[in-house]
Design an enzyme around this catalytic site. Structure first.
Site, PDB file in Angstrom:
ATOM      1  N   ASP A  40     -35.062 -31.971  29.886  1.00  0.00           N
ATOM      2  CA  ASP A  40     -34.270 -32.787  30.801  1.00  0.00           C
ATOM      3  C   ASP A  40     -34.955 -34.128  31.029  1.00  0.00           C
ATOM      4  O   ASP A  40     -35.645 -34.629  30.138  1.00  0.00           O
ATOM      5  CB  ASP A  40     -34.059 -32.002  32.111  1.00  0.00           C
ATOM      6  N   HIS A  58     -32.440 -35.898  37.645  1.00  0.00           N
ATOM      7  CA  HIS A  58     -31.611 -34.776  37.194  1.00  0.00           C
ATOM      8  C   HIS A  58     -32.449 -33.531  36.912  1.00  0.00           C
ATOM      9  O   HIS A  58     -32.137 -32.430  37.369  1.00  0.00           O
ATOM     10  CB  HIS A  58     -30.851 -35.227  35.943  1.00  0.00           C
ATOM     11  N   SER A 103     -24.301 -28.679  34.598  1.00  0.00           N
ATOM     12  CA  SER A 103     -25.750 -28.913  34.652  1.00  0.00           C
ATOM     13  C   SER A 103     -26.437 -28.043  35.696  1.00  0.00           C
ATOM     14  O   SER A 103     -27.600 -27.692  35.550  1.00  0.00           O
ATOM     15  CB  SER A 103     -26.051 -30.370  35.046  1.00  0.00           C
TER      16      SER A 103
END
Ligand SMILES: *[C@@H]1O[C@H](CO)[C@@H](O)[C@H](O)[C@H]1NC(C)=O
Ligand SMILES: *[C@@H]1O[C@H](CO)[C@@H](O)[C@H](O)[C@H]1NC(C)=O
Ligand SMILES: *[C@@H]1O[C@H](CO)[C@@H](O)[C@H](O)[C@H]1NC(C)=O
Ligand SMILES: *[C@@H]1O[C@H](CO)[C@@H](O)[C@H](O)[C@H]1NC(C)=O
Ligand SMILES: *[C@@H]1O[C@H](CO)[C@@H](O)[C@H](O)[C@H]1NC(C)=O
Ligand SMILES: *[C@@H]1O[C@H](CO)[C@@H](O)[C@H](O)[C@H]1NC(C)=O
Ligand SMILES: *[C@@H]1O[C@H](CO)[C@@H](O)[C@H](O)[C@H]1NC(C)=O
Ligand SMILES: *[C@@H]1O[C@H](CO)[C@@H](O)[C@H](O)[C@H]1NC(C)=O
Length: 898
Positions: free
Chosen positions: A169, A219, A530
């Site tokens: 990520d 994120h 996600s």
């Protein structure tokens, strides 16, 4: 093909899913917009044993490079991959199309795949919690654990100890107190690597370093918290497997996108580091199982790692639009389910006795004074309230709470008109039964429900001095999400074009509170597949920590999650069918049941394929691992049949994909039986597709066979198509998107070339091919043919056209059969395993290929002359050697004068 790299989004965007409006041709840029990087390829090489001409002591890579040098190929090695048994090869940048042709003919080269790029998503709106005593703390923090049985496992002390999870990520802010506070052995984030560096954008050279810290993107830190946030934080949340160890692989810089080669490198590194599970909350719409990262992820899964990968957030685009690398055949592709409650805020009503009014915001409006209500219209039925400039009679609104009715124009337009009168805070009340987040630009405004708005306006109109305040503490409320427990509408729909079962299972992904980097606020709420994906990674860690870290357990994990999942309805309205399996997979995971079930069913997926390749007879086994005999009863539980294409058109139905209750019929033998402890029973199921449905809607039917023994309930999930995929038109030959019939060649002015035209290939004077795919294709081929060719294309034609260009692909040599009978002058490009386009002109609405150089795909210059461009797209399941299995389009005459 070009979708968001991350699958996180604001839960609350209202998306209008109407048929597409006509897109002006002038908005089409005359440059190629393919989702691949030009001149860069991932080359897979044979193992040395299979290369007869190798020299002793030479590695596969050395052999490849020597062979290329011997062919005078100019190349640069971007990355080397060297995981024997998994993937051996290199990412290469080539100098010319000639070199590409030579590479293709080099011995030992097993496969050449393009390097895909994955765009970064549109900005994600994040609700950031400000600090320790932030009153805005959503009151619901563990509902997702309760929905899935994780709370019961935690109560049993099962928290993932001893399991290693690799997160690919944006990196992780491990300085976060809830994520261990530090990096390295002995901490929660035990290791990892930064493969790219802060400054990586996807188009520059990665600058790796050892430290995967992320304090700029966020994120990956949110993903990490869903897996591993320690309890005892001020927000009352914990990760699914917070005693597991995490390795962070940073594959995004602070901004930009990432390419397939970096993902493959990270997957192989994660494997080498001994992770038991790898999780990827990323991808791009693809539709096939063949991309480099899909292939490598699937091989890792087949070898005994658990790979959890987001299904994608393209639900609005409809069916047959699955995401890569989640398409990897053996990976677990994860759908999202909305949380059962939405954490929202209440405003207090003053001046009249009334209950608090819930407004659609996660955190309180930063308004500390009580504001008198002012309605822009006293009529609560006006259709276009505040759509026009407000009349002079309306006073200064700077100290008012402005109430506006929804409808007639955009929210921003209404708010702009109110702001012209000084308004600073507004509530828009719904014009029906809607209640969701809305797009308000930079204004401080949100939606309230119709009844609340009407009440306030009536009070105002009656002259009651009603006002509202926005408590900065204590205003949080658990609004029961009307969609709670349903599949999040943004979840991408399957199946893949090669009819694989995607997504596999669902997990909570809507309205998820988790960690953010400390400099970005420490905690926040995000939504997306996600968020659902790390939930399944954490759940897998719980499974491995109980059942042991064997290859067999890892390879059985998907089936266990699938067979113990909970079926999800398509709505909360009684009588509506279950959601199609093409969006819910086998259902919402129940981790407690997956771990503790004593009924082991295998396989979990029954894939019936299309009518031309039907596999109506299926078998599965039911094993009793309990200590007493069990009597099982099997029943058929159909899900809604998805009408995946709009009847009478070639276009996929946009999401939410319409469902009908017409179901398959199944005969199950035996339907009841008793299984003694440790024994198994084989079951045969014979399916007949639903009858009476319009085949032009490509009805995709699905459902479950429930296996019940008292409270013990498991299921197998089936999926089939009541039509033949070969009947599905691939190339859009209508004028619906651009108001002009396509495919087309665009001339230097950006207009559709209607008659013969010459191109000099100097500066702007090049032809650009414009097309849209209404469905995926295994092979899209663009060839140059003689202008006078006797060839009847299957699709509408104009008159003529031309070409030239940077190279994207390696056309396969002559495929033989009737395909080879078509006489071509030379190949311009071939693209394999292409996704369909979608409805969004700013995303993947169409494809352009600008032929900027007058060369064939192999680099040879095209001679002066008069040609036509022949576009051919193979239908799904078509035979590549049969010309009749292709759709074809012939351009007007294209003159090459160089
Ligand atoms: C990243 O880019 C900035 C601005 O160009 C530069 O100052 C900085 O040194 C770069 N950092 C690295 C690690 O290359
Ligand atoms: C918020 O307002 C709603 C609607 O009036 C009410 O039902 C709910 O109890 C309130 N919640 C809190 C926490 O006050
Ligand atoms: C509410 O407003 C929207 C947006 O203008 C409109 O599409 C819809 O038809 C309206 N609904 C009702 C019930 O008036
Ligand atoms: C709406 O009602 C208020 C309060 O009675 C009044 O002052 C105002 O003039 C009314 N607006 C219109 C446009 O009639
Ligand atoms: C469905 O059938 C097609 C055509 O035979 C085949 O290529 C494809 O792999 C099948 N899909 C699955 C999941 O078996
Ligand atoms: C293209 O060029 C050829 C050769 O110069 C010429 O004969 C032909 O008329 C030109 N066609 C157009 C449409 O200009
Ligand atoms: C390249 O392709 C063209 C057209 O098919 C062909 O005529 C030419 O011989 C090829 N050149 C090489 C070097 O293979
Ligand atoms: C191709 O045609 C152009 C324009 O007619 C001319 O200038 C050029 O010399 C020709 N090239 C060759 C190789 O014949």
């Amino acid at each position: 093909m070009k979708t968001a790299m991350f699958f996180a989004l604001l839960p609350t965007l209202l998306c209008a899913s109407s048929a597409f409006a006509v897109v002006p041709l002038s908005s089409v840029k005359r440059e190629s917009n393919l989702p691949t990087v030009s001149n860069k390829f991932i080359v897979e090489v044979d193992t040395l044993a299979d290369i007869p001409t190798k020299r002793s002591l030479e590695t596969s890579h050395e052999f490849l490079y020597r062979s290329l040098r011997e062919r005078a190929v100019v190349f640069e090695v971007d990355k080397e991959f060297n995981s024997a048994g998994l993937f051996v090869g290199a990412a290469l940048t080539l100098n010319s199309a000639n070199d590409a042709a030579a590479l293709q003919n080099t011995p030992g080269v097993k496969a050449i795949r393009p390097v895909r790029k994955f765009d970064r998503p549109k900005p994600v709106l994040t609700h950031v919690v400000s600090g320790v005593n932030d009153p805005a703390l959503p009151p619901d923090s563990e509902s997702t654990h309760i929905m899935t049985g994780v709370d019961k496992l935690h109560a049993q002390g099962i928290k993932g100890k001893g399991i290693k999870i690799g997160i690919l990520d944006t990196g992780i802010d491990y300085t976060h107190p809830s994520l261990g506070g530090a990096f390295g052995p002995g901490h929660k984030v035990i290791g990892g690597f930064d493969l790219v560096g802060d400054n990586y954008t996807g188009s520059n050279t990665p600058v790796p370093d050892a430290d995967p810290l992320d304090q700029c993107a966020g994120h990956g830190t949110h993903v990490a918290g869903i897996i591993g946030a320690d309890p005892g934080n001020d927000f009352g949340i914990s990760g699914v497997s917070y005693e597991a160890s995490i390795n962070a692989y940073r594959i995004f810089g602070c901004t930009g996108f990432v390419t397939d080669d970096v993902i493959v490198e990270a997957l192989l590194l994660g494997n080498k580091d001994g992770n038991d599970i790898m999780t990827l909350s990323l991808g791009g719409a693809d539709g096939w199982t063949e991309s480099s990262s899909s292939v490598v992820a699937s091989r890792l899964a087949a070898a005994g790692k658990i790979l959890t990968i987001a299904a994608g957030n393209d639900g609005a685009s409809g069916s047959w639009y699955t995401s890569s690398p989640g398409n990897g055949i053996d990976v677990i592709s994860v759908a999202s389910v909305d949380n059962t409650v939405i954490p929202l805020q209440n405003a207090t009503v003053h001046g009249v006795q009334h209950d608090p009014i819930t407004y659609f915001a996660t955190f309180p409006f930063p308004v500390t004074t009580e504001l008198p209500v002012f309605a822009t219209s006293n009529d609560t039925t006006v259709a276009d309230d505040a759509c026009n400039v407000l009349p002079p009679s309306i006073p200064d609104l700077s100290n008012k709470l402005v109430l506006i009715r929804r409808g007639g124009c955009t929210f921003v337009q209404k708010l702009t008109n109110a702001a012209a009168k000084g308004a600073k805070v507004a509530l828009i009340y719904d014009n029906g039964s809607g209640f969701a987040g809305i797009s308000v630009g930079d204004f401080l405004a949100t939606l309230i429900q119709a009844a609340d708005g009407e009440f306030l306006v009536q009070q105002f109109a009656a002259g009651v001095p009603v006002s509202l305040s926005f408590p900065q503490t204590g205003g949080s409320t658990n609004f029961p999400d009307p969609e709670g427990g349903l599949v999040s509408s943004f979840t991408s729909y399957g199946p893949s074009n090669d009819f694989f079962f995607k997504p596999a299972v669902a997990a909570p992904g809507g309205n998820i509170l988790s960690t953010l980097p400390v400099p970005l606020g420490s905690f926040g709420v995000l939504s997306g597949t996600s968020m659902a994906t790390p939930f399944v990674a954490g759940s897998s860690a719980l499974l491995l920590s109980v059942k042991g870290k064997s290859v067999a357990v890892a390879r059985g994990a998907r089936t266990l999650f699938e067979t113990t999942a909970q079926r999800i309805p398509s709505s909360h309205t009684d009588g509506d069918p279950l959601q199609t399996v093409t969006q819910q997979g086998a259902g919402l995971i129940n981790v407690f049941d997956a771990i503790h079930t004593t009924t082991i069913v295998s396989p979990g997926e029954l894939i019936l394929n299309d009518t031309a390749h039907a596999r109506p007879l299926q078998t599965f086994t039911v094993k009793n691992t309990g200590s007493t005999a069990k009597k099982y009863t099997l029943t058929h539980v159909p899900a809604g049949t998805a009408l995946t294409v709009d009847a009478g058109t070639i276009f996929p139905a946009l999401g939410p994909v319409p469902l009908v209750a017409t179901a398959a019929s199944v005969s199950i033998v035996p339907k009841t039986f008793t299984v003694r402890p440790g024994q198994s029973q084989a079951v045969v199921a014979v399916f007949s597709p639903p009858k009476g449905l319009d085949k032009t809607t490509f009805p995709t039917y699905s459902g479950f066979i429930q296996i019940e023994s008292g409270a013990d309930k498991t299921h197998v999930t089936y999926l089939g198509l009541a039509a033949s995929l070969k009947d599905k038109q691939v190339v859009d030959n209508t004028d619906e998107f651009f108001g002009e019939v396509i495919p087309a060649i665009l001339d230097p002015a950006g207009d559709v070339q209607a008659g013969p035209a010459n191109y000099t290939f100097v500066g702007e004077d090049v032809p650009t091919l414009l097309f849209r795919l209404a469905f995926g294709t295994p092979t899209l081929r663009v060839d140059l043919v003689d202008a006078s060719i006797k060839f009847t294309p299957t699709l509408n034609s104009r008159d003529l056209e031309s070409r030239g260009f940077p190279f994207f692909s390696f056309p396969h040599p002559n495929k033989g059969g009737s395909f080879a009978q078509v006489k071509i002058v030379g190949s311009l490009t071939e693209l394999d395993f292409i996704s369909r386009n979608n409805e969004d002109p700013d995303d993947n609405g169409f494809t352009t290929i600008a032929f900027s150089e007058p060369t064939f795909a192999n680099g040879t210059t095209i001679a002066n002359g008069s040609y036509r461009v022949l576009l051919r797209a193979l239908r799904v399941t078509g035979n590549p050697t049969r010309e009749e299995d292709y759709e074809s389009w012939l351009s007007p005459i294209v003159g090459v004068t160089v």
